[in-house]
Design a protein around this motif. Structure first.
Motif, PDB file in Angstrom:
ATOM      1  N   ARG A   4      49.750  30.575   8.303  1.00 25.84           N
ATOM      2  CA  ARG A   4      48.438  29.702   9.232  1.00 25.84           C
ATOM      3  C   ARG A   4      47.730  31.210  10.587  1.00 25.84           C
ATOM      4  NH1 ARG A   4      50.858  23.507  10.686  1.00 25.84           N
ATOM      5  NH2 ARG A   4      50.836  23.257   9.091  1.00 25.84           N
ATOM      6  N   GLU A  44      40.908  16.611  22.513  1.00 18.91           N
ATOM      7  CA  GLU A  44      42.067  15.918  20.754  1.00 18.91           C
ATOM      8  C   GLU A  44      42.162  17.009  20.646  1.00 18.91           C
ATOM      9  OE1 GLU A  44      41.340  14.682  16.345  1.00 18.91           O
ATOM     10  OE2 GLU A  44      39.820  16.245  16.763  1.00 18.91           O
ATOM     11  N   ILE A  45      44.217  16.291  19.938  1.00 21.07           N
ATOM     12  CA  ILE A  45      45.100  17.618  20.618  1.00 21.07           C
ATOM     13  C   ILE A  45      45.369  17.741  19.265  1.00 21.07           C
ATOM     14  CG2 ILE A  45      47.981  17.883  20.795  1.00 21.07           C
ATOM     15  CD1 ILE A  45      46.730  16.210  23.412  1.00 21.07           C
ATOM     16  N   GLY A  46      45.363  19.278  18.483  1.00 20.59           N
ATOM     17  CA  GLY A  46      45.789  18.718  17.258  1.00 20.59           C
ATOM     18  C   GLY A  46      44.518  19.058  16.510  1.00 20.59           C
ATOM     19  N   THR A  47      43.128  19.476  16.277  1.00 18.22           N
ATOM     20  CA  THR A  47      42.066  18.870  16.219  1.00 18.22           C
ATOM     21  C   THR A  47      41.646  19.006  14.078  1.00 18.22           C
ATOM     22  OG1 THR A  47      39.952  18.659  16.716  1.00 18.22           O
ATOM     23  CG2 THR A  47      40.568  20.845  16.394  1.00 18.22           C
ATOM     24  N   GLY A  48      42.591  20.156  14.071  1.00 16.97           N
ATOM     25  CA  GLY A  48      42.986  20.044  12.618  1.00 16.97           C
ATOM     26  C   GLY A  48      41.183  21.213  11.936  1.00 16.97           C
ATOM     27  N   ILE A  68      41.900  20.718  19.850  1.00 24.55           N
ATOM     28  CA  ILE A  68      42.605  21.951  20.913  1.00 24.55           C
ATOM     29  C   ILE A  68      43.426  22.238  19.356  1.00 24.55           C
ATOM     30  CG2 ILE A  68      45.023  21.925  22.330  1.00 24.55           C
ATOM     31  CD1 ILE A  68      43.284  21.055  24.318  1.00 24.55           C
ATOM     32  N   LEU A  70      46.463  24.703  17.465  1.00 26.68           N
ATOM     33  CA  LEU A  70      47.245  25.910  17.710  1.00 26.68           C
ATOM     34  C   LEU A  70      47.066  26.663  16.674  1.00 26.68           C
ATOM     35  CD1 LEU A  70      50.565  26.783  19.005  1.00 26.68           C
ATOM     36  CD2 LEU A  70      50.679  25.070  17.485  1.00 26.68           C
ATOM     37  N   VAL A  74      43.301  27.156  10.259  1.00 26.26           N
ATOM     38  CA  VAL A  74      42.762  25.732  10.586  1.00 26.26           C
ATOM     39  C   VAL A  74      41.872  25.501  11.179  1.00 26.26           C
ATOM     40  CG1 VAL A  74      43.580  23.112  10.968  1.00 26.26           C
ATOM     41  CG2 VAL A  74      45.423  25.182  10.571  1.00 26.26           C
ATOM     42  N   VAL A  95      44.967  27.063  21.650  1.00 24.28           N
ATOM     43  CA  VAL A  95      46.609  26.881  22.233  1.00 24.28           C
ATOM     44  C   VAL A  95      47.099  25.801  22.005  1.00 24.28           C
ATOM     45  CG1 VAL A  95      44.845  28.261  24.417  1.00 24.28           C
ATOM     46  CG2 VAL A  95      44.702  25.215  24.144  1.00 24.28           C
ATOM     47  N   ALA A  97      49.112  22.689  23.121  1.00 23.72           N
ATOM     48  CA  ALA A  97      48.641  21.651  24.063  1.00 23.72           C
ATOM     49  C   ALA A  97      50.171  21.615  24.562  1.00 23.72           C
ATOM     50  CB  ALA A  97      48.943  19.952  23.710  1.00 23.72           C
ATOM     51  N   ASN A 115      45.395  11.763  16.298  1.00 25.98           N
ATOM     52  CA  ASN A 115      44.392  11.796  15.326  1.00 25.98           C
ATOM     53  C   ASN A 115      45.858  12.453  14.475  1.00 25.98           C
ATOM     54  OD1 ASN A 115      42.694  10.127  15.899  1.00 25.98           O
ATOM     55  ND2 ASN A 115      41.740  12.278  15.628  1.00 25.98           N
ATOM     56  N   PHE A 116      47.343  11.688  13.861  1.00 25.60           N
ATOM     57  CA  PHE A 116      47.619  12.651  12.532  1.00 25.60           C
ATOM     58  C   PHE A 116      48.115  13.737  13.032  1.00 25.60           C
ATOM     59  CE2 PHE A 116      44.405   9.784  10.916  1.00 25.60           C
ATOM     60  CZ  PHE A 116      44.829   8.872  10.029  1.00 25.60           C
ATOM     61  N   ASP A 118      51.829  16.301  13.396  1.00 25.83           N
ATOM     62  CA  ASP A 118      52.809  15.187  12.781  1.00 25.83           C
ATOM     63  C   ASP A 118      53.729  14.838  13.658  1.00 25.83           C
ATOM     64  OD1 ASP A 118      51.570  17.993  11.042  1.00 25.83           O
ATOM     65  OD2 ASP A 118      51.748  18.731  13.514  1.00 25.83           O
ATOM     66  N   THR A 191      39.604  11.472  10.351  1.00 30.66           N
ATOM     67  CA  THR A 191      39.620  12.742  10.252  1.00 30.66           C
ATOM     68  C   THR A 191      40.121  12.604   8.547  1.00 30.66           C
ATOM     69  OG1 THR A 191      41.517  12.632  10.147  1.00 30.66           O
ATOM     70  CG2 THR A 191      40.874  12.010  12.116  1.00 30.66           C
ATOM     71  N   GLU A 192      40.379  14.577   8.715  1.00 37.36           N
ATOM     72  CA  GLU A 192      40.545  14.888   7.152  1.00 37.36           C
ATOM     73  C   GLU A 192      41.870  14.678   6.787  1.00 37.36           C
ATOM     74  OE1 GLU A 192      39.460  17.119   9.613  1.00 37.36           O
ATOM     75  OE2 GLU A 192      37.717  18.895   8.511  1.00 37.36           O
TER      76      GLU A 192
HETATM   77  C1  LIG Z   1      48.640  16.791  10.595  1.00 39.72           C
HETATM   78  S1  LIG Z   1      47.518  17.561  10.904  1.00 39.72           S
HETATM   79  C2  LIG Z   1      46.035  16.210  11.746  1.00 39.72           C
HETATM   80  C3  LIG Z   1      45.006  17.335  11.721  1.00 39.72           C
HETATM   81  C4  LIG Z   1      43.987  16.448  12.010  1.00 39.72           C
HETATM   82  N1  LIG Z   1      43.695  15.459  13.534  1.00 39.72           N
HETATM   83  C5  LIG Z   1      43.177  15.295  11.201  1.00 39.72           C
HETATM   84  O1  LIG Z   1      43.798  13.875  11.226  1.00 39.72           O
HETATM   85  O2  LIG Z   1      43.046  15.181   9.602  1.00 39.72           O
HETATM   86  C6  LIG Z   1      48.316  17.956  12.534  1.00 39.72           C
HETATM   87  C7  LIG Z   1      47.690  19.317  13.546  1.00 39.72           C
HETATM   88  O3  LIG Z   1      47.843  19.171  14.495  1.00 39.72           O
HETATM   89  C8  LIG Z   1      48.343  20.726  15.064  1.00 39.72           C
HETATM   90  N2  LIG Z   1      49.394  20.579  16.307  1.00 39.72           N
HETATM   91  C9  LIG Z   1      50.669  20.194  15.726  1.00 39.72           C
HETATM   92  N3  LIG Z   1      51.159  20.327  17.625  1.00 39.72           N
HETATM   93  C10 LIG Z   1      49.795  21.373  17.765  1.00 39.72           C
HETATM   94  C11 LIG Z   1      49.845  21.518  19.415  1.00 39.72           C
HETATM   95  N4  LIG Z   1      51.009  21.349  20.248  1.00 39.72           N
HETATM   96  N5  LIG Z   1      49.174  22.124  20.506  1.00 39.72           N
HETATM   97  C12 LIG Z   1      47.924  21.969  18.966  1.00 39.72           C
HETATM   98  N6  LIG Z   1      47.997  21.730  18.045  1.00 39.72           N
HETATM   99  C13 LIG Z   1      49.147  21.069  17.358  1.00 39.72           C
HETATM  100  C14 LIG Z   1      48.833  21.281  13.452  1.00 39.72           C
HETATM  101  O4  LIG Z   1      48.117  22.970  14.273  1.00 39.72           O
HETATM  102  C15 LIG Z   1      47.426  20.777  12.364  1.00 39.72           C
HETATM  103  O5  LIG Z   1      46.672  21.289  12.524  1.00 39.72           O
END
Ligand SMILES: C[S@@+](CC[C@H](N)C(=O)[O-])C[C@H]1O[C@@H](n2cnc3c(N)ncnc32)[C@H](O)[C@@H]1O
Length: 218
Positions: A4, A44-48, A68, A70, A74, A95, A97, A115-116, A118, A191-192
């Motif tokens: 990654r 959006e946190i974890g925007t993928g 946002i 990480l 991605v 960055v 979150a 959204n979705f 982890d 989302t994806e």
């Molecule tokens: C399961 S994916 C979902 C992606 C997208 N939201 C979707 O629904 O298709 C979760 C995303 O959140 C990101 N992520 C997890 N923890 C994070 C954090 N503390 N700060 C920023 N991004 C984070 C991961 O790298 C991953 O890309």
């Protein structure tokens, strides 16, 4: 996660500082100067890979969006979408979150989308869940009074855990759907992950919560 963190992804991100803001702490308290207007800011946190935030920004030009993520490898897919669409109301941050208050001033954000996220199903990883109490504290620091979190997932256990976590924190539930794609909710943008999981027949859970009014000091 070596996969990654491929150097090419970091290089591509560095080549587009107008879209993936390299030093977001410099904009703390003045993101509206960067956008050039006073429109509300939603993050959006974890925007993928960025499908949701890109489509939201296209559909709502009077809202400013910040995605946002990480992992650079991605985020480059979200960057590609932004390059292709040149949306003035969307910016991206590479960055974590957990550092949100370094980048945003108190009351600078109106709404947070999760959204979705982890689910981190093991109890010993509970603190990593983006709906864990310590994250709710961070969000409260940057949100406006009565700011909102909109959350969706296909993971029933994580959804139930999050509802409890929201409630224990004192957040007010304003919307809930236990089967979003068979509900009367209008304007859902997938989302994806949502596309992937719903194609498998998974049910999608969605809720909206808002923070209680902040204490006013006389
Ligand atoms: C399961 S994916 C979902 C992606 C997208 N939201 C979707 O629904 O298709 C979760 C995303 O959140 C990101 N992520 C997890 N923890 C994070 C954090 N503390 N700060 C920023 N991004 C984070 C991961 O790298 C991953 O890309």
């Amino acid at each position: 996660m070596r996969l990654r963190n491929k150097p090419w992804a970091k290089e591509k991100i560095a080549a587009y500082p107008q879209y993936v803001i390299p030093h977001p702490e410099e904009y703390k308290g003045r993101w509206n100067e960067l956008f050039g207007n006073d429109h509300p800011i939603h993050i959006e946190i974890g925007t993928g890979k960025g499908k949701f935030i890109t489509e939201m920004a296209k559909a709502n030009p009077n809202i400013n969006y910040i995605g946002i993520e990480l992992y650079p490898s991605v985020l480059v897919s979200a960057l590609d979408k932004l390059i292709a669409n040149e949306l003035p109301n969307l910016r991206l941050l590479n960055v974590n979150a957990k550092d949100l208050p370094n980048f945003f001033a108190e009351g600078e954000i109106e709404r947070i989308y999760l959204n979705f996220s982890d689910p981190w199903p093991k109890k010993r990883h509970e603190k990593r869940r983006l709906t864990y109490r310590s994250f709710l504290e961070l969000y409260e620091k940057v949100l406006v009074d009565e700011g909102e979190i909109h959350f969706k997932t296909d993971n029933q256990g994580f959804f139930e855990y999050s509802l409890v976590s929201f409630s224990q924190y004192g957040l007010v539930l304003t919307y809930v759907s236990l089967d979003l794609h068979n509900s009367d909710f209008e304007g859902n943008i997938m989302t994806e992950y949502e596309e992937k999981f719903s194609a498998k027949g998974n049910r999608i859970y969605r809720c909206e919560v808002k923070y209680p009014p902040k204490q006013r000091h006389s």
